[in-house]
Design an enzyme around this catalytic site. Sequence first.
Site, mmCIF file in Angstrom:
data_model
loop_
_atom_site.group_PDB
_atom_site.id
_atom_site.type_symbol
_atom_site.label_atom_id
_atom_site.label_comp_id
_atom_site.label_asym_id
_atom_site.label_seq_id
_atom_site.Cartn_x
_atom_site.Cartn_y
_atom_site.Cartn_z
ATOM 1 N N LYS A 1 21.252 17.332 -29.004
ATOM 2 C CA LYS A 1 21.286 18.353 -27.971
ATOM 3 C C LYS A 1 22.640 18.339 -27.284
ATOM 4 O O LYS A 1 23.614 18.838 -27.765
ATOM 5 C CB LYS A 1 20.170 18.085 -26.969
ATOM 6 C CG LYS A 1 19.408 19.351 -26.622
ATOM 7 C CD LYS A 1 18.010 19.090 -26.151
ATOM 8 C CE LYS A 1 17.919 18.714 -24.705
ATOM 9 N NZ LYS A 1 16.545 18.473 -24.288
ATOM 10 N N ASP B 1 57.046 22.083 -30.895
ATOM 11 C CA ASP B 1 56.287 20.918 -30.417
ATOM 12 C C ASP B 1 57.227 19.716 -30.261
ATOM 13 O O ASP B 1 57.175 18.773 -31.034
ATOM 14 C CB ASP B 1 55.180 20.646 -31.456
ATOM 15 C CG ASP B 1 54.288 19.480 -31.093
ATOM 16 O OD1 ASP B 1 54.273 19.067 -29.913
ATOM 17 O OD2 ASP B 1 53.596 18.971 -32.010
ATOM 18 N N ASP C 1 2.729 24.047 -27.852
ATOM 19 C CA ASP C 1 2.588 24.751 -29.141
ATOM 20 C C ASP C 1 3.831 25.572 -29.501
ATOM 21 O O ASP C 1 3.797 26.428 -30.376
ATOM 22 C CB ASP C 1 1.325 25.624 -29.147
ATOM 23 C CG ASP C 1 1.413 26.766 -28.136
ATOM 24 O OD1 ASP C 1 2.437 26.855 -27.423
ATOM 25 O OD2 ASP C 1 0.463 27.560 -28.052
ATOM 26 N N ASP C 2 4.938 25.271 -28.822
ATOM 27 C CA ASP C 2 6.170 26.033 -29.052
ATOM 28 C C ASP C 2 7.011 25.458 -30.195
ATOM 29 O O ASP C 2 8.093 25.926 -30.459
ATOM 30 C CB ASP C 2 7.018 26.037 -27.774
ATOM 31 C CG ASP C 2 7.323 24.640 -27.291
ATOM 32 O OD1 ASP C 2 6.423 23.777 -27.353
ATOM 33 O OD2 ASP C 2 8.464 24.396 -26.856
ATOM 34 N N TYR D 1 9.215 11.454 -35.108
ATOM 35 C CA TYR D 1 8.184 10.661 -34.424
ATOM 36 C C TYR D 1 7.690 9.484 -35.271
ATOM 37 O O TYR D 1 7.088 8.551 -34.759
ATOM 38 C CB TYR D 1 6.948 11.536 -34.133
ATOM 39 C CG TYR D 1 7.032 12.471 -32.961
ATOM 40 C CD1 TYR D 1 8.124 13.282 -32.751
ATOM 41 C CD2 TYR D 1 5.967 12.556 -32.062
ATOM 42 C CE1 TYR D 1 8.166 14.176 -31.681
ATOM 43 C CE2 TYR D 1 5.994 13.437 -30.980
ATOM 44 C CZ TYR D 1 7.106 14.243 -30.801
ATOM 45 O OH TYR D 1 7.140 15.109 -29.750
HETATM 46 C C1 SPV Z 1 48.738 17.647 -31.886
HETATM 47 O O1 SPV Z 1 47.686 18.278 -32.119
HETATM 48 O O2 SPV Z 1 49.639 18.077 -31.182
HETATM 49 C C2 SPV Z 1 48.923 16.312 -32.449
HETATM 50 C C3 SPV Z 1 48.296 15.974 -33.743
HETATM 51 O O3 SPV Z 1 49.650 15.543 -31.868
HETATM 52 S S1 SPV Z 1 49.480 16.320 -34.956
HETATM 53 O O4 SPV Z 1 49.853 17.731 -34.839
HETATM 54 O O5 SPV Z 1 48.860 16.036 -36.257
HETATM 55 O O6 SPV Z 1 50.628 15.462 -34.726
HETATM 56 MG MG MG Z 2 50.892 16.420 -30.446
#
Ligand code: SPV
Ligand code: MG
Length: 433
Positions: free
Chosen positions: A45, A205, A92-93, A76
């Site tokens: 859940k 990044d 009974d649901d 169970y």
């Molecule tokens: C991200 O999602 O930014 C990560 C994982 O650091 S990776 O892109 O695989 O480095």
């Molecule tokens: Mg990252």
Amino acid sequence: MMKKVYLAMSADIIHHGHINVINEARKLGDVTVGILTDEVIATYKRFPVIEFDKRKQIVENIKGVNRVIPQNTLDYVPNLLKLKPDYVVHGDDWKTGIQKEVREKVITTLKQWGGKLVEVEYTEGVSVRMLDQALQEIGTTPEIRIKRLRQLLDVKPVARFMEAHNGLTGLIVEKLTISQGDLVKQFDGMWVSSLCDSTVKGKPDIELVDSSSRLATLNDILEVTTKPIIMDGDTGGYEEHFAYFVKSLERLGVSAVIIEDKIGLKKNSLFGTDIKQEQDSIENFSAKITRGKQSQVTEDFMIIARIESLILKAGLDDALKRAHAYIEAGADGIMIHSKEREPDEIFRFCREFRSANKDVPLVVVPTTFNRARESELAEAGANLVIYANHLLRSAYPAMVETAKCVLENERAYESEKSCMPIKDIINLIPGGC
Ligand code: SPV
Ligand code: MG
């Protein structure tokens, strides 16, 4: 002799429908209530609002209940074989839907000793699902949310996190559920990826998106969700800056930060050795972890150390040595990363790490080794699987296709087939009208 009666419930949210069932049960004999354990509830859940011992105490004090025992599976049968009750009582649901199979097994098992299933008319007007939804709408607090990750790791064999990079993707991870057999499956929480957070902002990044901007993304997600969040903290930056960052994350209710052991201008790990990336020394990185741990205010926040040895081809031994050193420095968990297509080196690390360390949580990110199943990763020793970029990677090609289609046709008509209806988008987020 009094007849033996068994019924099971999660008892996380109790309403008069439960009391009805218990009242019917006590007319039949001596009542044992099986309370689903935290692990079962979290698996089928969502994380229980009230922990097992408290739920047990509540039910023990309901009139007509003679004793309470744990039920360790949704099924169970194990408890039925132990107790051999004359009757099982249930609303009974459950004749249709996900509990249908559980019900059938109850009937065939009871037959072995002539026991019977007694079904009580479902009490209209109450539904745990409705109450659940109301609870979700109330929201959560930073204190409750921050603890949720440690609690999850305690009760689930493997937790499953999906990336979220804004409020909308946060809502998908928060709300999406699917039924499969007995199970209702969902994600346990969100990963705020540096790759996705940078990419949606149109930036590389490389730790270019500053912490204020990362915290703003987090805040958008926090505002509309209740599940635990793990922040991708890149390298953590300067030790001194990291100490502040940890406090900010804690204040917001983020459960954990993962920092990676690289220095210099950070590049995405999935470039591997195609570009220049440098791993930090064990001493420096350990000092950063220790500094972070010293700065944290709560006991609940987790700092998870991410090891880049496999990414940078420094070998398994180096990865293992670092894992032990980082734990010594205070890390609450380890993330091991790899960009191999096959999961072999990840499995090897997980197994070796687990043979030396039984308890420390281990995180894996199966982006390239995507054939590895959660169950296999868990069996090797991983506790948490992160799908790090999949919502963004699936959304981008769809958006480009639509934009192309409009350019080609000089109108939007042809693109409609790949768009959701206007009626659906204006109603997607409740409260708009
Ligand atoms: C991200 O999602 O930014 C990560 C994982 O650091 S990776 O892109 O695989 O480095
Ligand atoms: Mg990252």
